[in-house]
Design an enzyme around this catalytic site. Sequence first.
Site: not given
Length: 477
Positions: A179, A80, A155
């Site tokens: 997220s 990520k 996210s």
Amino acid sequence: MTDLADLHEYTALELHQLLQRGEVSPTEATAHFLARIERLGPVVGAFAHVDADRALERARRVEREVPKAAPLWGMPLADKDLHRRAGVPARFGSRAFAEFVPDESDDLVRDVDRAGAVSLGKTATPEFGLPSYTEGLAFEPARTPWDLSRGAGGSSGGAAAAVAAGLLPFAPGSDGGGSVRIPAASCGLVGVKPSRGRVPSGSGLGGLAGLAVAGPLARTVADAALLLDGLIAPGGYPAGHPHAVRAPGDDGPYLGAAIRGEGRFQVGVLTDSPWDDFTEVALEPEARAALDRGIELVERLGHGIEALEPAPEPGYPDAFRAVWQAGAGAIPVDGPGLDLLEPLTRWLVGRGRELPARTLVEALGWLAEFERRLIRRFAPFDAVLTPALAMTPRPVGWYDPDDGERNFAQQVAFTPYTSMVNVAGLPAITLPVHDTGAGLPMGIQLIGRPGGEATLFALAAQLERAARRGRRRPPVW
């Protein structure tokens, strides 16, 4: 003989078995997924950065130097964009870090490498991972492969879009308020938020209020367990934990629990939310249908099931907002760099830096008491069932980028059931159980006891089998 052109059709567990048997090499698997990323990655907005040469060199090094016993040996994935990897751009989803290339890797990245995985690049995230959708100014929006007019959530939206589109077999994400689970639910995936302290290099123990932990996104329950085992114990079990505080319970490995799917459990059903006094939380028909489907499956499998009585928490919204804003206030951007931030981020940074220390301390104390109340409330149950989302995945551009207050209320209305899990440090898993008339997958969330990941994997595996959804493929595949 394995058809290399179809590697993305295999589950992560099946690909792992092919690699272990030598029917596919890490280099072949890496090359296959890199080709898919080149073709489909821009369509779904999955990646912030891809380095094919670096990935192929890593795959060759794994073949030469890493023992096959490493739990993620040869498995392609991606970091990520909130996680630093030495020598690779780390933009954190922000134009303010457009040129930043770190010299050192984060612990989570080092553990992924130690587990034998091959990183293909960086998955997209919103600016600093703050909102629950992945639509910023630094990159193209991350879109769910089931409907390109809708967002992939956030996210960890880029990770979810990549896995759902078959660009990766699975991917690690981070979850500070939902997220991992929000994008997983938006993209028809399984998403796991582990107990606070469970993943050594993504424990949550060093962050404000202990909210953010690392967890997997995958297409099946077993695939998620495989990745979580690799994140927890990259050198194999028993896992080493560098913290004095760690969630109690079974230390894993969890893959066995996910494959066996055994046990009978007592399940609570929760439909109220700690945000109910902040804004009207209304389940869309599609979200209600998914919840009803989850209840039906639990009952059919013979588990005990009981509805929880509402328990209002009027202090929750102010306390959580204070912590969210305070965390943004610590973002290392000042002076002219603030002009590069997006409007929502600037609003959050400004509010966070204006927040009195007393307000933050009081908020942290309130949330600590909430954690104890929620754990006591859930204690009679092995797992608590909630909707994964209150709405279908939101259309791209639905969120107001300029009005922070309205934007926050929109996020709460979309996902009111996730942040309380982070505040309480509990484990949770989301999985799809229902499809709308428009073909969008909709899911449920199961919340466990502290350290109760094994129970969640066992129960989720049972529900996954009972749902009989098969290997559905989105239009972008």
